[in-house]
Design an enzyme around this catalytic site. Structure first.
Site, PDB file in Angstrom:
ATOM      1  N   GLU A 312     -14.256  -0.566  25.497  1.00 48.86           N
ATOM      2  CA  GLU A 312     -13.493  -0.996  24.321  1.00 48.86           C
ATOM      3  C   GLU A 312     -12.024  -1.157  24.677  1.00 48.86           C
ATOM      4  OE1 GLU A 312     -12.152   0.471  19.842  1.00 48.86           O
ATOM      5  OE2 GLU A 312     -13.737   1.526  20.911  1.00 48.86           O
ATOM      6  N   LYS A 444     -27.652  17.045  18.263  1.00 46.11           N
ATOM      7  CA  LYS A 444     -27.618  15.574  18.272  1.00 46.11           C
ATOM      8  C   LYS A 444     -27.877  14.960  16.897  1.00 46.11           C
ATOM      9  CE  LYS A 444     -29.135  15.272  23.110  1.00 46.11           C
ATOM     10  NZ  LYS A 444     -29.371  16.693  23.364  1.00 46.11           N
ATOM     11  N   ASP A 520     -23.461  15.037  27.869  1.00 44.70           N
ATOM     12  CA  ASP A 520     -24.561  14.361  27.180  1.00 44.70           C
ATOM     13  C   ASP A 520     -23.964  13.456  26.107  1.00 44.70           C
ATOM     14  OD1 ASP A 520     -26.776  13.539  25.793  1.00 44.70           O
ATOM     15  OD2 ASP A 520     -27.728  15.510  25.745  1.00 44.70           O
ATOM     16  N   HIS A 618      -5.439  -5.399  18.782  1.00 42.50           N
ATOM     17  CA  HIS A 618      -6.788  -5.725  19.253  1.00 42.50           C
ATOM     18  C   HIS A 618      -6.906  -7.184  19.664  1.00 42.50           C
ATOM     19  CE1 HIS A 618      -9.565  -2.258  18.719  1.00 42.50           C
ATOM     20  NE2 HIS A 618      -8.542  -1.790  17.994  1.00 42.50           N
TER      21      HIS A 618
END
Length: 633
Positions: A312, A444, A520, A618
């Site tokens: 990104e 998670k 993770d 951006h």
């Protein structure tokens, strides 16, 4: 000759020259002395015959070669049959008769001595008072025991240490041995060419391994079998014995089955042996993610260059601007509030009453020490901290929390939980374990229990940004930031019914650092729980900004942290591996770095939104300026 470690055990048979070890020499002298004693003269020849036929085992240094042939050899090519004389050749009787004789003597004298000692115990006779017959029996027992040990014991031990038969020896004793197996992910390590090699041997040794062309006729048959389904794709590594070749075959078979090309995915330059059984199954290549550096981040008086793996645009640049604002304002302060990984199994009883009884037992402080002993035996780092339970009818959810050292600790806490469940099964035989994880952990998944109770590392980080820095570096004002934080991060998130999402983009920074450091990535869900607070202080001139993150789940050992690239990023932060001085300190420091980086990212993004620069930034940094139509042609 048997190669072990950095020394070689050289086995020679020496009968005529009596070249034997010191212990054998002592027994020879003993047997020679026995000739002069009448009762022992019968067994002395047996002892002498045995030891003169034994092996001479001597240790000598290994002569190492500077190179090893790159030619692949079959396992049998390193072995050469040993035609030397055997020790049994010096025995006066055939081997089977000699074995039978010593077996009979061993058990006979053992039975005789046991009978004699039994009589002495009955008659209260001292055991150390022995007759000549008992002394002869003792010597015979010793001689037969030594023979049997030498005949069967040595070969048995060698069969464990080296499964090849004793009559085979290693032909090439100069090969490099005991090469350590690379830990998971010692891959993508650049090859450094030798500079000014001194000898031809060193030139050959430092050459990179040859590149084999696997997509050839020899693989075509295997690829066809994989496509046809006769060879499972997951079994290629075990069938071929070559992880790189397995990846090549699997990749080609996948392209044929799907009709899609994987030409853009790199295959070369990775050590597939290093991930076998550790990091990834059925590989067909690897993904390249660029890593940028934000910082220095001044945190608790120390400077950190923060690696961020992302695709990104603007993310690293924005976080870097936040780091600059924090740095010139004197740095940030971070505190660890809690440290404990959780696992919550679900068990079921025949009635809610029985479930409630176990809940009361587990939450009783008097029982905690006993349960902690059972839990902690699974690891020297895993220490049980607390147990909390929740009931849903006949189902009981038990949330165990423990510290896990420098590991993230999911496997560690799961092993401890299994120990406790096995222990409880004795007193609660009607307990039915439905699952080692009942989602009350919660792993998670966004969950209020993690937001309230915390999971992993609970951290709060704060900084005071001077008014001048807010204006010159962040290009906005203190009042604008405070008001935007109120209406966006607090009120807006509440309107959306957010769970732990009272922030601008904490997950952006968490994900980028997690990927770079081998964490993770899926645990970004709960690790990104964050509430960002902004307040004007010093009569509205300065900005107090803080982030509170109750469930940062990180580790510096295990899993993806062993990969070469990720280990390099951890090394950059100074937290690679386990801390030897204070177990768990490296993972705690990493958690504070994550929180400090989130603080920098929140500060910069909120400033860009307040100043109306988000879209402009951006468009400048997050869009390609290349003409894609020309690239396509």
């Amino acid at each position: 000759m048997v190669t072990r470690g950095t020394r070689v055990v050289d086995v020679h048979w020496r009968y005529s020259s009596f070249s034997i070890s010191k212990p054998s020499m002592l027994f020879l002298l003993l047997s020679h002395h026995l000739y002069s004693i009448e009762p022992f003269s019968a067994v002395a020849p047996c002892v002498l015959a045995f030891f003169t036929a034994k092996m001479d085992v001597r240790l000598r240094p290994v002569k190492r070669h500077l190179q090893r042939s790159l030619k692949q050899q079959d396992s049998g090519e390193f072995l050469k049959h040993n035609d030397q004389a055997k020790a049994s050749d010096v025995l006066p009787l055939p081997l089977y008769l000699t074995n039978g004789l010593f077996f009979t003597m061993f058990f006979s004298v053992m039975y005789f001595l046991l009978q004699r000692w039994r009589e002495k115990i009955r008659t209260s006779t001292p055991l150390h008072v022995v007759t000549f017959s008992e002394m002869a029996a003792l010597v015979s027992l010793l001689a037969s025991f030594i023979y049997l040990l030498g005949f069967f014991g040595f070969d048995f031990i060698k069969s464990i240490l080296r499964p090849s038969p004793a009559s085979w020896i290693i032909e090439d004793d100069n090969m490099e041995e005991d090469k350590p197996v690379k830990p998971c992910g010692q891959a993508l390590i650049p090859h450094i060419s030798p500079t000014n090699p001194t000898t031809e041997t060193e030139v050959e040794r430092k050459k990179p391994p040859p590149t084999f062309e696997y997509n050839s006729e020899e693989n075509e048959e295997i690829i066809k079998k994989v496509v046809a389904g006769s060879i499972p794709s997951y079994a290629l590594e075990s069938n071929l014995g070559d992880c790189k070749r397995a990846a090549v075959v699997r990749r080609e078979a996948l392209e044929r089955i799907t009709g899609k090309s994987l030409a853009g995915m790199p295959l070369e330059g990775f050590d597939y042996e290093s991930i076998l059984g550790q990091c990834c199954e059925m590989p067909v290549g690897y993904i390249q993610i660029p890593v940028g550096i934000a910082g220095p981040l001044l945190l608790n008086g120390a400077e950190f260059s923060v690696p961020m793996a992302t695709t990104e645009g603007c993310l690293v640049a924005s976080t870097n601007r936040g780091c600059k604002a924090i740095y010139v304002s004197g740095g940030a302060t971070c505190m660890l509030l809690r440290d404990g990984m959780t696992r919550a199994p679900v068990v079921r009883f025949g009635s809610a009453k029985r479930a409630a009884e176990l809940k009361l037992f587990l939450e009783d402080p008097e029982n905690f020490d006993t349960l902690a002993v059972v839990f902690n035996k699974s690891s020297r780092f895993g220490k049980l901290q607390s147990i909390k339970c929740a009931i849903a009818g006949k189902n009981l959810y038990i949330r165990f929390c423990c510290v896990t050292g420098d590991a993230m600790g999911m496997n560690m806490v799961s092993k401890g939980v299994q120990n406790v469940l096995d222990y409880l099964q004795t007193d609660y035989p009607d307990m039915d374990v439905m699952g080692i994880s009942g989602n009350y952990c919660s792993d998670k998944k966004p969950a209020a229990v993690n937001w309230i109770e915390g999971r992993g590392k609970s951290v709060v980080c704060e900084a005071v940004i001077n008014e001048e820095v807010v204006k010159k570096v962040l290009k906005t004002s203190v009042a604008s930031l405070v008001e935007l934080n109120m209406v966006k991060n607090l009120t807006g998130s509440a309107m959306a019914g957010a769970l732990g999402g009272f922030n601008a983009h904490a997950s952006n920074i968490v994900s980028a650092i997690y990927i770079a450091t081998g964490q993770d990535p899926a645990q970004n869900v709960e690790s990104s729980h964050c509430i960002t607070m902004m307040e004007a202080i010093n009569d509205g001139k300065d900005l107090h900004v803080s982030v509170t993150m109750p469930s940062i789940e990180v580790g510096t050992v295990g899993g993806g942290t062993q990969l070469a690239s990720q280990a390099a990023c951890l090394n950059l932060l100074g937290v690679k591996g386990a801390s030897k001085e204070e177990p768990g300190s490296n993972s705690r420091v990493l958690a504070t770095i994550v929180a400090g980086s989130v603080l920098a990212g929140e500060l910069s993004l909120m400033s860009a939104i307040a100043a109306g620069q988000l879209v402009k930034s951006h468009m400048k940094y997050n869009r390609s300026t290349r003409d894609m139509t020309k690239l396509a042609t």
